[in-house]
Scaffold this active site. Sequence first.
Site, PDB file in Angstrom:
ATOM      1  N   HIS A  51     -11.331   7.166  18.342  1.00 42.26           N
ATOM      2  CA  HIS A  51     -12.770   6.951  18.103  1.00 42.26           C
ATOM      3  C   HIS A  51     -12.968   5.619  17.383  1.00 42.26           C
ATOM      4  CE1 HIS A  51     -12.106   8.046  13.896  1.00 42.26           C
ATOM      5  NE2 HIS A  51     -11.464   9.136  14.309  1.00 42.26           N
ATOM      6  N   HIS A  54     -10.393   4.347  14.788  1.00 39.32           N
ATOM      7  CA  HIS A  54      -9.142   3.780  15.315  1.00 39.32           C
ATOM      8  C   HIS A  54      -9.393   2.385  15.895  1.00 39.32           C
ATOM      9  CE1 HIS A  54      -8.689   8.277  15.792  1.00 39.32           C
ATOM     10  NE2 HIS A  54      -7.759   7.965  14.916  1.00 39.32           N
ATOM     11  N   CYS A 170       1.156  21.307   5.079  1.00 41.77           N
ATOM     12  CA  CYS A 170      -0.030  21.216   5.933  1.00 41.77           C
ATOM     13  C   CYS A 170       0.391  20.534   7.234  1.00 41.77           C
ATOM     14  CB  CYS A 170      -1.138  20.408   5.260  1.00 41.77           C
ATOM     15  SG  CYS A 170      -2.512  20.117   6.390  1.00 41.77           S
ATOM     16  N   CYS A 173      -1.799  17.435   8.049  1.00 42.14           N
ATOM     17  CA  CYS A 173      -1.457  16.244   7.260  1.00 42.14           C
ATOM     18  C   CYS A 173      -0.021  15.824   7.510  1.00 42.14           C
ATOM     19  CB  CYS A 173      -1.582  16.505   5.761  1.00 42.14           C
ATOM     20  SG  CYS A 173      -3.249  16.743   5.170  1.00 42.14           S
ATOM     21  N   CYS A 194      -5.552  23.705   2.489  1.00 44.98           N
ATOM     22  CA  CYS A 194      -5.442  22.248   2.345  1.00 44.98           C
ATOM     23  C   CYS A 194      -6.817  21.672   1.998  1.00 44.98           C
ATOM     24  CB  CYS A 194      -4.947  21.642   3.658  1.00 44.98           C
ATOM     25  SG  CYS A 194      -5.091  19.863   3.690  1.00 44.98           S
ATOM     26  N   HIS A 197      -8.080  19.357   5.042  1.00 46.61           N
ATOM     27  CA  HIS A 197      -8.517  19.953   6.305  1.00 46.61           C
ATOM     28  C   HIS A 197      -9.158  21.320   6.158  1.00 46.61           C
ATOM     29  CE1 HIS A 197      -5.623  16.878   7.562  1.00 46.61           C
ATOM     30  NE2 HIS A 197      -6.490  16.716   8.532  1.00 46.61           N
ATOM     31  N   LYS A 351     -16.100  10.857   5.990  1.00 46.27           N
ATOM     32  CA  LYS A 351     -15.227  10.060   6.836  1.00 46.27           C
ATOM     33  C   LYS A 351     -15.346  10.541   8.277  1.00 46.27           C
ATOM     34  CE  LYS A 351     -10.549   9.114   8.091  1.00 46.27           C
ATOM     35  NZ  LYS A 351      -9.230   9.705   8.169  1.00 46.27           N
ATOM     36  N   LYS A 354     -12.150  13.402  13.898  1.00 47.25           N
ATOM     37  CA  LYS A 354     -12.202  14.431  14.942  1.00 47.25           C
ATOM     38  C   LYS A 354     -12.276  15.810  14.312  1.00 47.25           C
ATOM     39  CE  LYS A 354     -11.525  12.079  18.764  1.00 47.25           C
ATOM     40  NZ  LYS A 354     -12.271  12.124  19.991  1.00 47.25           N
TER      41      LYS A 354
HETATM   42  N1  MSP Z   1       0.060   8.430  12.854  1.00 42.48           N
HETATM   43  C1  MSP Z   1      -0.376   8.093  11.557  1.00 42.48           C
HETATM   44  C2  MSP Z   1      -0.065   6.656  11.248  1.00 42.48           C
HETATM   45  C3  MSP Z   1       1.369   6.278  11.329  1.00 42.48           C
HETATM   46  S1  MSP Z   1       1.605   4.572  11.067  1.00 42.48           S
HETATM   47  C4  MSP Z   1       3.224   4.392  10.964  1.00 42.48           C
HETATM   48  C5  MSP Z   1      -1.884   8.316  11.459  1.00 42.48           C
HETATM   49  N2  MSP Z   1      -2.564   8.319  12.621  1.00 42.48           N
HETATM   50  S2  MSP Z   1      -4.150   8.525  12.794  1.00 42.48           S
HETATM   51  O1  MSP Z   1      -4.397   8.741  14.176  1.00 42.48           O
HETATM   52  O2  MSP Z   1      -4.613   9.515  11.907  1.00 42.48           O
HETATM   53  O3  MSP Z   1      -4.768   7.153  12.506  1.00 42.48           O
HETATM   54  C6  MSP Z   1      -4.752   6.582  11.272  1.00 42.48           C
HETATM   55  C7  MSP Z   1      -5.530   5.302  11.208  1.00 42.48           C
HETATM   56  O4  MSP Z   1      -6.679   5.289  12.057  1.00 42.48           O
HETATM   57  C8  MSP Z   1      -6.144   5.077   9.847  1.00 42.48           C
HETATM   58  O5  MSP Z   1      -5.323   4.666   8.844  1.00 42.48           O
HETATM   59  C9  MSP Z   1      -7.109   4.008  10.210  1.00 42.48           C
HETATM   60  O6  MSP Z   1      -6.404   2.835  10.461  1.00 42.48           O
HETATM   61  C10 MSP Z   1      -7.714   4.553  11.465  1.00 42.48           C
HETATM   62  N3  MSP Z   1      -8.849   5.429  11.187  1.00 42.48           N
HETATM   63  C11 MSP Z   1      -8.994   6.726  11.557  1.00 42.48           C
HETATM   64  N4  MSP Z   1     -10.230   7.170  11.154  1.00 42.48           N
HETATM   65  C12 MSP Z   1     -10.863   6.184  10.514  1.00 42.48           C
HETATM   66  C13 MSP Z   1     -12.167   6.010  10.012  1.00 42.48           C
HETATM   67  N5  MSP Z   1     -13.071   6.956   9.984  1.00 42.48           N
HETATM   68  N6  MSP Z   1     -12.509   4.778   9.576  1.00 42.48           N
HETATM   69  C14 MSP Z   1     -11.645   3.708   9.643  1.00 42.48           C
HETATM   70  N7  MSP Z   1     -10.420   3.849  10.118  1.00 42.48           N
HETATM   71  C15 MSP Z   1      -9.920   5.090  10.380  1.00 42.48           C
HETATM   72  O7  MSP Z   1      -2.368   8.439  10.376  1.00 42.48           O
END
Ligand code: MSP
Length: 755
Positions: A51, A54, A170, A173, A194, A197, A351, A354
């Site tokens: 989304h 990301h 969790c 997490c 948790c 979540h 925040k 999903k």
């Molecule tokens: N898979 C781990 C990261 C491993 S890196 C070696 C993870 N993945 S995640 O799918 O949850 O994505 C994490 C990253 O997505 C966040 O740190 C950020 O960069 C981005 N974001 C996800 N949601 C976000 C927001 N609502 N706002 C901004 N960025 C965010 O954690």
Amino acid sequence: MSVRYWISLAKTEKVRKAEHYTKSPSGTSISKTMTTFYVTTPIYYANSLPHLGHLYTMIVADTIARQKRQQGIETFFLTGTDEHGINIERAAQRNNRTPKEQADYVVSYFKKMTAAFGLDTEHGGYDIFMRTTEPFHCEGVSEFWRRVAKAKTPKGREALYKGHYEGWFCAACAAYKTEDEYAKPVNPDEPPTCLVHETKLDRVSEESYFFRLSDYDEALLNLYESCPEFVQPGVRRNEVRSFVQSGLQDLSVSRLRSSVSWGVPVPDDPNHTMYVWFDALTNYITAIGFGNEQQQHAVGFEKFWPALHLVGKDILRFHAVYWPAFLMAAGVEQPRAIVAHGMWLDSNGRKMSKTIGNTIELDVLNKHFSTDAIRYFCLRDMVFGQDGRFGYENLIDRTNSDLASGLGNLSSRTLTMIQRYCDGRIPQRNISDDGLLLAKRAGVDTDEAAVSDFVAHARDEFIRYFDNFAFSRALEEAWAIVARVDKMISDAKPWDLAKDASQRETLNAVLYRAAESLRWLSVLLYPVIPNAARDAYAQLGLTDDPSKIDPGDLKWGDLSEDAETGEIKPLFPRIDKAKTMEEIKQLGQEPEAAETRPSGRVLSAADSPSSVTAQGSGQHATEVDAMPTMAGGTPALPAQKEIGEGLIEITDFSKIDLRVGEVRSAERIPKADKLLLISVDIGEEKPRQILAGIAQYYEPEKLVGRKIVVVANLKPRKLRGYESQGMLLAASVGEEGKPVIATFGEDVPNGARLK
Ligand code: MSP
């Protein structure tokens, strides 16, 4: 191994030779004289579709990579997916797929999306889409594990040991939870919940490999101390430091294969699967060839490491504590820096994730907005490092005002006039001696440097801010050029000059300056809005490529006279707000109450680490979007409540009357070493008298003439026998709370209200 050794690892000969840090008020930048550069985004969980959150990290990384390439630096940009672990296994089960099929499905969407947003290799974006299921990664991470397994900690003990773990885990997490990270159940027979979540935790009791993190505290603190730019921005560095200072616990880095089978087996002990974060973090080095021949030949670890890691603040602990400690153990150089950005929040300050179901979907964004408009909005509206609220209305407003009416209009009006008055050819730049008087008479500044110096200064500032990740400020500088050139055109009125044959030279000079400014803007803005920048550049009739021009090398006057301009096309068509909002509403995507917000940015209330630690209804526990931030930020109650409580209404904010003031005089007060008595003109009949506790940090005489921000409707109060009729605003910096007075980058009249 001594601590000193690890710190010296942070700067190899190659890096030392290559780097030349540019100091700036906001700290050390990443702008260095360098020949190679490596930037990464986190690799995203392959359990759910991406989304806006990301996309945001990818946009920032892509923008930085493009600017580095413009500067002639060989750049490697990594993004990708994190495909192992129980979350993926569970998501696959839910969707009736194998874990690999699940990952493939998500990856195919990611690739489609990155292509649509121009972030893939074909469009000049990432160089590798990393997948942790790639055999070369598994080979590399196994080698990394072996190295850690052989290592001794800085305190001389084995870095890895086998033990027994019992704790609350969790799955969403992918982390064990300590007592302050979960809510105790009402019924003691039930598991705790948790806080992130709001889902039940699993009791895990099993044999596990442990990484002796507790032995790395001093080494880590030394690292943060000796490389202040290692964790950025400063506020995050402080969080990381206090987390480490509060004591580190050893980290369980494997799960029994019988509990988690989808992952990389521990070398020489296939009953264990590596902890998903150990596996995932290592992707940053395996991608460029650590521990595997394939990528070593294709990319070259030596060539590109160390990387700049861009991460959301939600996963800072993993990157700024665990990862450096793993690297120390394996004897690998530390990353260049870990730079954490804020979170995109919904209109309720939660925040975007999903798990909560409040995400901004990429399909919707892609359908209604150009990629350049989205990129510009993300970088301009979100103050990098802070949280920001997303609103479609804000996105439309920004697109229409800054892009369509601002830059787009400047480009089309300039080119239309060149078409009309100069036969579509770049006009002559210079005004002859005879023509100077006439030009002056027409109100045109004969000193071309008035414009060129302004543009060059704004370019320098743009680069400086950009290098310090202050993208929003950088863009303000670029738009100051737009405003300056617009004003030059409005003042000179080329349409009137065109009616007077004697003003031909003046007309030419004005249009040349406008066109030359547009050339600079196209090059400067290329990393942010690559498509529009290329179009604007081509419309000036230029045939080379702005993606290959270093903005620092731009020279005023290099735009060739007499060159034929290109076909004029609008850079940013205006968006019909009502119609677009209606269409978005139909798709069920309009975030609630977006129209009540005056700006897309959260001021500060939600920008605490705890604001992302706990939220969500936990409907889909396996769709992980949030990870806990630093310890100590974990709230006792679900943050959902705290966020609501911490936020104010716009009506609350508007009760505060903030005014621009100019310091008329300032003096010390006898026997009060902290106070200054300041007289400030805030556009009223008489200046205000204000007492400010800044005497230890500001020389009174240096304040005179300075523009400041005054809280004008504060009840007067007496201090040391003097009445203070307001308060000035200052940031409180560092542990000692050093005041830094808020001020303005542009000229503002006294008494102007801040809204
Ligand atoms: N898979 C781990 C990261 C491993 S890196 C070696 C993870 N993945 S995640 O799918 O949850 O994505 C994490 C990253 O997505 C966040 O740190 C950020 O960069 C981005 N974001 C996800 N949601 C976000 C927001 N609502 N706002 C901004 N960025 C965010 O954690």
